[in-house]
Design an enzyme around this catalytic site. Structure first.
Site, mmCIF file in Angstrom:
data_model
loop_
_atom_site.group_PDB
_atom_site.id
_atom_site.type_symbol
_atom_site.label_atom_id
_atom_site.label_comp_id
_atom_site.label_asym_id
_atom_site.label_seq_id
_atom_site.Cartn_x
_atom_site.Cartn_y
_atom_site.Cartn_z
ATOM 1 N N GLY A 1 -14.903 8.098 6.779
ATOM 2 C CA GLY A 1 -16.229 7.469 6.744
ATOM 3 C C GLY A 1 -16.832 7.456 5.354
ATOM 4 O O GLY A 1 -18.049 7.405 5.208
ATOM 5 N N LEU A 2 -15.988 7.525 4.314
ATOM 6 C CA LEU A 2 -16.508 7.442 2.944
ATOM 7 C C LEU A 2 -16.268 6.037 2.368
ATOM 8 O O LEU A 2 -16.161 5.852 1.171
ATOM 9 C CB LEU A 2 -15.877 8.524 2.053
ATOM 10 C CG LEU A 2 -16.143 9.970 2.480
ATOM 11 C CD1 LEU A 2 -15.370 10.963 1.604
ATOM 12 C CD2 LEU A 2 -17.632 10.298 2.427
ATOM 13 N N ASP B 1 -22.534 -0.207 1.836
ATOM 14 C CA ASP B 1 -21.270 0.343 1.318
ATOM 15 C C ASP B 1 -20.696 -0.545 0.217
ATOM 16 O O ASP B 1 -20.318 -0.066 -0.855
ATOM 17 C CB ASP B 1 -20.242 0.488 2.454
ATOM 18 C CG ASP B 1 -20.741 1.386 3.567
ATOM 19 O OD1 ASP B 1 -21.731 2.106 3.340
ATOM 20 O OD2 ASP B 1 -20.156 1.365 4.658
ATOM 21 N N GLU C 1 -15.663 -8.663 5.331
ATOM 22 C CA GLU C 1 -15.560 -7.585 6.332
ATOM 23 C C GLU C 1 -16.015 -8.094 7.703
ATOM 24 O O GLU C 1 -15.389 -7.823 8.722
ATOM 25 C CB GLU C 1 -16.396 -6.386 5.875
ATOM 26 C CG GLU C 1 -16.471 -5.270 6.876
ATOM 27 C CD GLU C 1 -15.908 -3.947 6.394
ATOM 28 O OE1 GLU C 1 -15.717 -3.759 5.190
ATOM 29 O OE2 GLU C 1 -15.654 -3.097 7.268
ATOM 30 N N SER D 1 0.846 -1.199 0.000
ATOM 31 C CA SER D 1 0.000 0.000 0.000
ATOM 32 C C SER D 1 0.880 1.246 0.000
ATOM 33 O O SER D 1 1.940 1.254 0.638
ATOM 34 C CB SER D 1 -0.869 -0.015 1.265
ATOM 35 O OG SER D 1 -1.266 1.289 1.592
HETATM 36 C C1 GLA Z 1 -21.629 2.261 8.022
HETATM 37 C C2 GLA Z 1 -21.932 0.803 7.642
HETATM 38 C C3 GLA Z 1 -23.115 0.724 6.692
HETATM 39 C C4 GLA Z 1 -24.320 1.499 7.234
HETATM 40 C C5 GLA Z 1 -23.903 2.901 7.670
HETATM 41 C C6 GLA Z 1 -25.041 3.640 8.349
HETATM 42 O O1 GLA Z 1 -21.195 2.965 6.901
HETATM 43 O O2 GLA Z 1 -20.798 0.226 7.022
HETATM 44 O O3 GLA Z 1 -23.450 -0.626 6.462
HETATM 45 O O4 GLA Z 1 -24.948 0.790 8.276
HETATM 46 O O5 GLA Z 1 -22.803 2.872 8.554
HETATM 47 O O6 GLA Z 1 -26.086 3.880 7.468
#
Ligand code: GLA
Length: 399
Positions: free
Chosen positions: A134-135, A182, A170, A70
């Site tokens: 958080g993306l 996600d 995951e 990485s």
């Molecule tokens: C994180 C989790 C998702 C979802 C969101 C909240 O991103 O990975 O699965 O639960 O939080 O909507």
């Protein structure tokens, strides 16, 4: 070639040598427009795939070894034998020694166990997602691995299978008990569109995300999200308990909280103590808001979408209690700006990012003011990005 793809290729060659048939890959990050904390409650979610994401350069190896590097840790390679992965117990304890490599190696193991052909390869990874924002950098890396294996070994994967197996990796190998949103949008997202996903059936449809006169701002609070994991699991447990109590005396139990229609909720919720009532109410109302938001986007009614952003954030703040001081500060600062139609947190909460819908001519001033107010209130320097959407590896051809 894009600068990140080039960087990945250079890293591959510097680390593992030149030669071979190397290819480059991209997998997006995501912003959820609405439908928060309901992908584990059988609800509808409406995320979009971002042009910020993860890049790889990769090529096959014929000795069955997987080698990873990485750009974040250029000198350190992760190494595993493909055959060894097949016999490794599918639990976080067995994968922790691989560090960040637990995500791609977990995906390799899941694909192999599900019967998708694969073998050894070398992969160098870099990315443009702000770290810890958080993306969905982890989902992006998992889907990237699916794309690499699918291309190098001709594994006949579709987006739904890629998302399902990445989610399993995951949960089992990295130990994060998230929902499927996600991974799903990182796999099937498309440029210019959002994905309306029914997390109960995994049916999905593309909704045109034509913001017209508006821009979507991504506002990174830069607040570390240490609390997020433990609180995330706590909310999941609360929702499970709320559903259990609601179903206790019912002849036909609800399969999930989001299966409860808003008009049924006052009666159904009578079984719940106050805190669980608020958690369940968020799930039921957020699911209804997601449908309204998709309708508003189809009509290109950005004012209504902005209003729904606001209502979603308020519910996450008051009923679901996952926002916190920094997210509330940045969202309030955004809402106070001229030309901002609405703002809300996106993702798990407790930090990370919020999004705002702003009129195009006003977005620049709004962003500057938001940054100033947020800094004065919290001491953090935020980062404000203008989002654009991007094609994901399993998004398929446009009809
Ligand atoms: C994180 C989790 C998702 C979802 C969101 C909240 O991103 O990975 O699965 O639960 O939080 O909507």
């Amino acid at each position: 070639m894009n600068e990140y793809a080039l960087r990945a290729l250079t890293l591959l060659e510097e680390t593992f040598g030149k030669g071979g048939d190397a290819r480059t890959f991209f997998s997006p990050g995501r912003a959820n427009l609405i439908g928060e904390h309901i992908d584990y409650n059988g609800g509808r979610v409406l995320p979009c795939s971002l042009s910020l994401g993860t890049y790889a350069a990769a090529r096959r190896r014929d000795d069955g070894r997987i080698l990873l590097v990485s750009a974040d840790m250029p000198g350190e390679t992760v190494s595993a034998l493909y055959a060894e992965l097949l016999s490794l117990p599918q639990e976080p304890g067995s994968y922790s020694r691989f560090g960040w490599g637990a995500y791609p190696l977990g995906v390799c193991a899941k694909l192999a166990r599900a019967g998708f052909s694969s073998g050894g390869f070398e992969m160098a990874v870099t990315g443009s997602l702000p770290r810890g924002s958080g993306l969905s950098s982890s989902a992006s890396l998992e889907i990237l691995t699916c794309a690499v294996i699918s291309e190098l070994y001709g594994a006949d994967l579709d987006g739904t299978a890629a998302a399902r197996l990445s989610l399993e990796a995951e949960r089992d190998c990295a130990g994060v008990n998230c929902g499927i949103m996600d991974q799903f949008v990182c796999a099937v997202g498309r440029r210019g569109e959002a994905v309306l996903l029914d997390t109960h059936t995994l049916d999905y449809e593309y909704i045109p995300f034509d913001t017209g006169d508006c821009e979507l701002l991504i506002m990174n609070t830069r607040k570390p999200r240490r609390l997020a994991d433990s609180k995330y699991n706590e909310r999941r447990a609360e929702c499970a308990e709320a559903l259990r109590l609601i179903n206790e005396n019912r002849l036909s139990p609800y399969p999930s909280l989001c299966a409860i229609a808003p008009e049924e909720f006052p009666a159904a919720g009578r079984a719940l103590p106050p805190a669980l009532l608020r958690r369940a109410r968020h799930a039921v109302t957020e699911n209804a808001r997601t449908k309204l938001a998709a309708d508003a986007m189809r009509r290109r009614d950005m004012a209504e979408l902005g209003r729904l952003f606001n209502a979603s954030h308020d519910s996450l703040r008051d009923d679901y209690e996952v926002t916190g001081r920094e997210l509330d500060s940045i969202v309030n600062a955004a809402r106070a700006q001229e030309g901002v139609l609405g703002a809300r947190m996106t993702g798990a909460g407790f930090g990370g990012c919020a999004i705002a819908l702003a009129l195009r001519g006003k977005a620049g001033d709004a962003a500057r003011n938001i940054a100033r107010i947020y800094h004065a209130e919290t001491g953090y320097e935020c980062e404000i990005l203008e989002a654009s959407t991007a094609d994901a590896p399993f998004g398929g051809a446009r009809g």
